[in-house]
Design an enzyme around this catalytic site. Sequence first.
Site, mmCIF file in Angstrom:
data_model
loop_
_atom_site.group_PDB
_atom_site.id
_atom_site.type_symbol
_atom_site.label_atom_id
_atom_site.label_comp_id
_atom_site.label_asym_id
_atom_site.label_seq_id
_atom_site.Cartn_x
_atom_site.Cartn_y
_atom_site.Cartn_z
ATOM 1 C CG ASP A 170 -1.819 -1.053 1.441
ATOM 2 O OD1 ASP A 170 -1.962 -1.866 0.526
ATOM 3 O OD2 ASP A 170 -2.420 -1.122 2.534
ATOM 4 C CD GLU B 81 -6.888 -4.094 3.412
ATOM 5 O OE1 GLU B 81 -6.368 -4.793 4.278
ATOM 6 O OE2 GLU B 81 -6.371 -3.913 2.294
#
Length: 561
Positions: free
Chosen positions: A57, A234
């Site tokens: 990420d 998320e």
Amino acid sequence: MLMSSLVLPGLLSGIALAQTTTYFAPGVPRQTAIPGDYDGQYRPRAHFSPPQNFMNDPNGFHRDGDGLWHIYYQLNPVEPVAGNQHWGHATSEDLYHWTNQKIAIWPFNSTTYVYSGSAVNDPNNTSGFFPDQDNGLVALYTIAASGGLQTQNVAYSRDGGYTFETYADNPVINVGSTQFRDPQVTWHAPTEKWVMAVAYSQEFAIEFYTSPNLVNWTAVSNFSHYGLLGLQYECPNMVEMPVEGTSNGTSETMYLLYISINPGAPLGGSVGQYFPGTFNGTHFEAVDSAFRIADFGKDNYATQFFSGVPNNERQVSMAWASNWQYTSVVPTGDTEGWRGQMSLPRYNFLRKLPQLGGWVMVSEPYNIQAVFSEELAFENDLGNSSVLADYLTVPSGALYFEANVTGLTDETLVGTLNFTFTSTISGEYVSGGTFIGTDTWMDRGHADGFENPYFTDKFSATGIYGGQGRWRISGVIDRSIIEIFVNGGEQSMTNTFYTNQPLDTVRIAANGIAEGATVSVGLWALEDTWATQANANGTVLGNTTTSGSSATSGNSTFLFH
Ligand SMILES: *[C@@H]1O[C@H](CO)[C@@H](O)[C@H](O)[C@H]1NC(C)=O
Ligand SMILES: *[C@@H]1O[C@H](CO)[C@@H](O)[C@H](O)[C@H]1NC(C)=O
Ligand SMILES: *[C@@H]1O[C@H](CO)[C@@H](O)[C@H](O)[C@H]1NC(C)=O
Ligand SMILES: *[C@@H]1O[C@H](CO)[C@@H](O)[C@H](O)[C@H]1NC(C)=O
Ligand SMILES: *[C@@H]1O[C@H](CO)[C@@H](O)[C@H](O)[C@H]1NC(C)=O
Ligand SMILES: *[C@@H]1O[C@H](CO)[C@@H](O)[C@H](O)[C@H]1NC(C)=O
Ligand SMILES: *[C@@H]1O[C@H](CO)[C@@H](O)[C@H](O)[C@H]1NC(C)=O
Ligand SMILES: *[C@@H]1O[C@H](CO)[C@@H](O)[C@H](O)[C@H]1NC(C)=O
Ligand SMILES: *[C@@H]1O[C@H](CO)[C@@H](O)[C@H](O)[C@H]1NC(C)=O
Ligand SMILES: *[C@@H]1O[C@H](CO)[C@@H](O)[C@H](O)[C@H]1NC(C)=O
Ligand SMILES: *[C@@H]1O[C@H](CO)[C@@H](O)[C@H](O)[C@H]1NC(C)=O
Ligand SMILES: *[C@@H]1O[C@H](CO)[C@@H](O)[C@H](O)[C@H]1NC(C)=O
């Protein structure tokens, strides 16, 4: 539920996270960047990828007061698979030429992980961390402790984002959950408060908190059970961005809440969805109950928008360009010692397109012209014919192409424009195309360097003719990644691919285009943005400045995998 909605730090922190020490994984350079070899066949040259090992990420993306772009990212510095999370760091003046920096945030022991989060400048010293500066940076991120507890934590940087100190009274939010993560913080000027969006992943809620000072947070609302749920929410991102193309020509802004889903995407694995809406300081309200997919490829996840870009400007983002279904087995790990890359940087704004559900987030490459190195072909009027170019001698192996069909009417929305990138050695190819006025597709099934049941071949998206006489397709291919944009970014598709032999030839072809319509095509080579930084051995050292007297220098025995 045991939790009150007002969470005061300390009150609920049943587990004390002693953060007095820092864990340095053996062999990982501490005071300098990790060196990287960017020569491999699969290494993108106009995209960011980590010097070694594993990246996922985006974290802490921001533009600082000097206009320098900072990215942090989930990094496993010791293996090319997920785990052992740190915050890697890189900086850029143009979002294409990146300088690798030393690891910015380290875990405090070997079984505690620094997960995703965000970073904001605190020019007014609301946090009190910055005695004598207006360029203080505060990072908020999740700590995943052994036992699985996930809490929100603060670290601050007084040196422009290169080194961080952890806040003494962490965690700042602890609700006792093992699935509670990825805080994203933004300044809400009308209420003069910081706002955090954070995911209760398995309860499908994005919870909003507000704070006057970045450390005391009050829960104010939930946005829950919206859109695609998959198995987990998320990496929420709430951002205000312009709405362009409004009928009266005035500039308007709207909020957009971006939520990543993994696993459980319609195409399998990971995907991003977004909700245009309004935010009044405590509550986000979506314009409708529809979800909107951000990118129709399989490798575009966890988009993060850079903080520090004014709300009335196009917002800038990058995504992690991979998919959890296969990211840990793609061939770059075994052959080149790295896995994971970012998408191109993109400009984003909302456009009103009633036939595509009202509001569409338009995403197109950020000032890609900055990395054009050479025009390979340009045809003003291709007709129903094709352009063929050999790019074997282009050092980056990376290209940008675009094709515009103009002079269309409602009656002449016919014909196709296709592209094919081929390896003349192996015959492998990556192809795609667009049917004027409707669908755009891509096929990576003839790249033979990687086989996996989840590594699906074909993708498509449906666009809409805007009535302005034109239809456009553009894209970037960069060794093992391709990104396609339709009508200036109304649809996009990001896909990785792995050929045994490098692709070296491109054909762009038009067929069945109606009389009266004109096809123009341009093709440019992109710079090798990493080559200029490589030393005589081909190694990109990144920033080798050691700072502070405790600099025990990088571990020179740190080897490439
Ligand atoms: C790391 O810290 C956590 C929280 O303090 C603790 O529970 C765990 O045992 C520690 N692990 C190691 C290997 O020290
Ligand atoms: C340097 O790296 C080697 C190999 O990983 C390791 O054995 C050694 O302990 C490291 N030294 C320091 C000072 O981190
Ligand atoms: C920042 O806040 C701290 C704590 O309140 C204070 O000591 C310091 O003087 C402030 N600095 C500035 C520049 O306002
Ligand atoms: C800083 O303070 C100014 C003046 O009060 C205010 O307009 C601005 O929104 C504040 N910005 C941040 C990020 O604190
Ligand atoms: C803010 O949090 C700190 C601990 O992080 C605490 O000492 C302080 O009392 C809190 N302030 C308020 C106004 O709640
Ligand atoms: C939001 O939802 C979570 C998960 O269901 C819950 O624990 C929390 O209390 C809610 N927060 C608010 C402000 O309602
Ligand atoms: C322009 O349109 C926007 C929304 O479509 C509206 O908020 C605004 O008031 C309009 N401005 C004028 C001058 O009509
Ligand atoms: C924000 O919206 C919520 C939900 O509609 C409402 O309850 C709240 O009063 C609003 N707050 C303000 C300041 O308008
Ligand atoms: C592009 O591909 C489509 C789908 O395979 C095909 O129908 C079309 O004829 C092709 N166009 C050209 C110009 O090759
Ligand atoms: C395609 O259209 C865009 C937008 O009008 C323009 O900027 C670009 O130069 C055109 N490209 C070609 C190859 O004609
Ligand atoms: C290149 O590698 C050789 C052998 O490892 C080493 O002696 C030399 O210093 C390196 N050169 C540079 C510029 O790093
Ligand atoms: C290298 O890192 C130091 C901090 O360690 C920073 O001050 C400096 O600006 C960086 N240099 C470059 C070229 O990024």
